[in-house]
Design a protein around this motif. Structure first.
Motif, mmCIF file in Angstrom:
data_model
loop_
_atom_site.group_PDB
_atom_site.id
_atom_site.type_symbol
_atom_site.label_atom_id
_atom_site.label_comp_id
_atom_site.label_asym_id
_atom_site.label_seq_id
_atom_site.Cartn_x
_atom_site.Cartn_y
_atom_site.Cartn_z
ATOM 1 N N GLY A 93 -14.518 -45.098 121.959
ATOM 2 C CA GLY A 93 -15.449 -45.581 120.946
ATOM 3 C C GLY A 93 -15.840 -44.550 119.908
ATOM 4 N N MET A 94 -15.198 -43.376 119.890
ATOM 5 C CA MET A 94 -15.535 -42.351 118.907
ATOM 6 C C MET A 94 -15.057 -42.735 117.513
ATOM 7 S SD MET A 94 -14.829 -38.680 120.791
ATOM 8 C CE MET A 94 -13.356 -39.125 121.690
ATOM 9 N N THR A 95 -15.725 -42.183 116.505
ATOM 10 C CA THR A 95 -15.245 -42.336 115.134
ATOM 11 C C THR A 95 -13.951 -41.543 114.990
ATOM 12 O OG1 THR A 95 -16.419 -40.371 114.342
ATOM 13 C CG2 THR A 95 -17.623 -42.481 114.298
ATOM 14 N N TRP A 96 -13.203 -41.810 113.904
ATOM 15 C CA TRP A 96 -11.946 -41.091 113.715
ATOM 16 C C TRP A 96 -12.204 -39.590 113.642
ATOM 17 C CZ3 TRP A 96 -11.262 -37.665 109.850
ATOM 18 C CH2 TRP A 96 -12.067 -37.765 108.705
ATOM 19 N N ARG A 97 -13.301 -39.191 112.984
ATOM 20 C CA ARG A 97 -13.575 -37.773 112.811
ATOM 21 C C ARG A 97 -13.938 -37.111 114.145
ATOM 22 N NH1 ARG A 97 -15.982 -34.532 107.933
ATOM 23 N NH2 ARG A 97 -16.429 -32.546 108.974
ATOM 24 N N ALA A 98 -14.777 -37.752 114.908
ATOM 25 C CA ALA A 98 -15.163 -37.191 116.202
ATOM 26 C C ALA A 98 -13.956 -37.108 117.132
ATOM 27 C CB ALA A 98 -16.266 -38.035 116.832
ATOM 28 N N TYR A 99 -13.114 -38.133 117.101
ATOM 29 C CA TYR A 99 -11.948 -38.123 117.987
ATOM 30 C C TYR A 99 -10.962 -37.027 117.600
ATOM 31 C CZ TYR A 99 -7.788 -39.303 120.542
ATOM 32 O OH TYR A 99 -6.697 -39.213 121.368
ATOM 33 N N LEU A 100 -10.675 -36.899 116.299
ATOM 34 C CA LEU A 100 -9.708 -35.889 115.879
ATOM 35 C C LEU A 100 -10.225 -34.475 116.119
ATOM 36 C CD1 LEU A 100 -8.125 -37.396 112.644
ATOM 37 C CD2 LEU A 100 -7.230 -37.372 114.989
ATOM 38 N N ALA A 101 -11.544 -34.297 116.109
ATOM 39 C CA ALA A 101 -12.112 -32.993 116.460
ATOM 40 C C ALA A 101 -11.822 -32.676 117.933
ATOM 41 C CB ALA A 101 -13.612 -32.975 116.185
ATOM 42 N N VAL A 102 -12.052 -33.648 118.794
ATOM 43 C CA VAL A 102 -11.765 -33.475 120.229
ATOM 44 C C VAL A 102 -10.264 -33.288 120.450
ATOM 45 C CG1 VAL A 102 -11.822 -34.641 122.474
ATOM 46 C CG2 VAL A 102 -13.805 -34.754 120.964
ATOM 47 N N PHE A 230 -15.416 -23.820 112.171
ATOM 48 C CA PHE A 230 -15.461 -23.709 110.710
ATOM 49 C C PHE A 230 -14.167 -24.238 110.095
ATOM 50 C CE2 PHE A 230 -14.481 -21.497 106.767
ATOM 51 C CZ PHE A 230 -15.647 -21.683 106.030
ATOM 52 N N GLY A 231 -13.035 -23.757 110.599
ATOM 53 C CA GLY A 231 -11.759 -24.208 110.056
ATOM 54 C C GLY A 231 -11.512 -25.684 110.305
ATOM 55 N N LEU A 232 -11.879 -26.152 111.484
ATOM 56 C CA LEU A 232 -11.670 -27.558 111.816
ATOM 57 C C LEU A 232 -12.516 -28.462 110.920
ATOM 58 C CD1 LEU A 232 -10.440 -29.743 113.577
ATOM 59 C CD2 LEU A 232 -12.227 -29.311 115.276
ATOM 60 N N GLU A 233 -13.786 -28.085 110.724
ATOM 61 C CA GLU A 233 -14.651 -28.889 109.860
ATOM 62 C C GLU A 233 -14.129 -28.897 108.429
ATOM 63 O OE1 GLU A 233 -17.419 -30.778 110.570
ATOM 64 O OE2 GLU A 233 -16.836 -30.455 112.651
ATOM 65 N N LEU A 234 -13.572 -27.778 107.988
ATOM 66 C CA LEU A 234 -13.003 -27.710 106.650
ATOM 67 C C LEU A 234 -11.874 -28.726 106.492
ATOM 68 C CD1 LEU A 234 -13.505 -25.837 104.166
ATOM 69 C CD2 LEU A 234 -11.572 -24.470 104.971
ATOM 70 N N LEU A 235 -11.003 -28.795 107.504
ATOM 71 C CA LEU A 235 -9.905 -29.752 107.461
ATOM 72 C C LEU A 235 -10.409 -31.192 107.540
ATOM 73 C CD1 LEU A 235 -7.347 -27.950 109.793
ATOM 74 C CD2 LEU A 235 -7.172 -28.235 107.328
ATOM 75 N N LEU A 236 -11.353 -31.436 108.421
ATOM 76 C CA LEU A 236 -11.877 -32.801 108.558
ATOM 77 C C LEU A 236 -12.598 -33.245 107.301
ATOM 78 C CD1 LEU A 236 -13.152 -32.632 112.251
ATOM 79 C CD2 LEU A 236 -11.087 -33.764 111.412
ATOM 80 N N ASP A 237 -13.294 -32.314 106.634
ATOM 81 C CA ASP A 237 -13.928 -32.646 105.355
ATOM 82 C C ASP A 237 -12.876 -33.071 104.332
ATOM 83 O OD1 ASP A 237 -16.447 -32.088 106.309
ATOM 84 O OD2 ASP A 237 -16.599 -30.122 105.363
ATOM 85 N N GLY A 238 -11.736 -32.369 104.332
ATOM 86 C CA GLY A 238 -10.669 -32.729 103.403
ATOM 87 C C GLY A 238 -10.093 -34.098 103.707
ATOM 88 N N ILE A 239 -9.926 -34.407 104.992
ATOM 89 C CA ILE A 239 -9.421 -35.732 105.374
ATOM 90 C C ILE A 239 -10.419 -36.806 104.955
ATOM 91 C CG2 ILE A 239 -8.762 -37.180 107.338
ATOM 92 C CD1 ILE A 239 -7.984 -34.491 108.755
#
Length: 255
Positions: A93-102, A230-239
């Motif tokens: 049930g995670m959002t796409w962003r939460a899931y891709l972070a995991v 930091f790097g992961l959030e940067l990529l997810l922000d771009g997505i």
């Protein structure tokens, strides 16, 4: 005439496409047993300890018996790289962003748990069943975002590349790279000090100034979880920005 395409024989076996023989005793070996033994050796001794002879000894057969399942050490490494991957995280049930972070963190942790994978994980598209299951789950997480299938695959590839790069850095500064150890570099701060001592301010004005200002001191050796986040959030922000752009273009087309 269209060119006939087929998977390498070891990949066929990874998908369970073993040739069926009706005569003779049932073989007591299979690819899963062989790769499990090879992974045990690699985890304990590194890839240097993995050979057809050492794996054969582990499963108590002659080395020649392995060649029915893997034609070479290179084929064995292909099978090992896929077999080492556990099942991907479940979306739950995670959002796409939460899931891709995991999902990305789990890939990074897999590489750190089996550091020999850093020498095997070549930047080629996955073909094995386990790695492709990870790709499937990433694409499924992006359903409903407005991205097309090609963009979804590029997102997954980018995050996989980040996990690989971060794991390689963490492994190197934790003593996994003898070159870093020889230079006395045990973290990003040490790296910054080394660079500050060799960079010519005239040839490298921006980088030299950054190193001399102590820019690397806060990175804590790239091991600190904040650096990865930091790097992961940067990529997810771009997505996320890409998804917004696709949504805006969709609105324009509908008007």
């Amino acid at each position: 005439m269209a060119q006939e395409r087929s998977l390498p024989s070891v990949v066929e076996r990874m998908w369970g496409r073993e040739p069926v023989t009706r005569r003779g005793p049932r073989p007591r070996l299979d690819l899963a047993t062989i790769t499990a033994a090879a992974i045990e050796i690699a985890d304990a001794e590194g890839l240097a300890g993995v050979s057809m002879a050492s794996v054969a000894s582990r499963v108590e057969v002659a080395a020649t018996a392995l060649y029915r399942y893997v034609g070479s050490k290179e084929e064995l490494l292909i099978a090992m790289a896929d077999a080492a991957a556990p099942a991907p995280p479940e979306p739950g049930g995670m959002t796409w962003r939460a899931y891709l972070a995991v999902w990305t963190r789990a890939q990074r942790d897999l590489l750190l748990g089996h550091p020999w994978l850093l020498s095997v994980a070549a930047p080629v598209p996955p073909m094995g069943p386990r790695r492709l299951l990870w790709l499937d789950r990433a694409l499924a997480a992006l359903d409903g975002t407005g991205l097309d299938d090609g963009e979804k695959i590029n997102v997954a590839s980018t995050l996989t590349g980040y996990a690989l790069t971060d794991a390689a850095l963490v492994h190197a500064v934790a003593g996994g790279d003898p070159r870093m150890e020889e230079a006395g570099i045990t973290g990003a701060a040490d790296y910054g000090e080394v660079l500050a001592g060799v960079l010519d301010p005239e040839a490298y004005p921006a980088l030299s100034a950054a190193m001399r200002s102590g820019a690397m001191r806060g990175a804590e050796g790239w091991v600190d979880d904040g650096d990865f986040v930091f790097g992961l959030e940067l990529l997810l922000d771009g997505i996320e920005a890409l998804i917004r752009r696709r949504a805006l273009k969709g609105d324009v087309r509908e008007e």
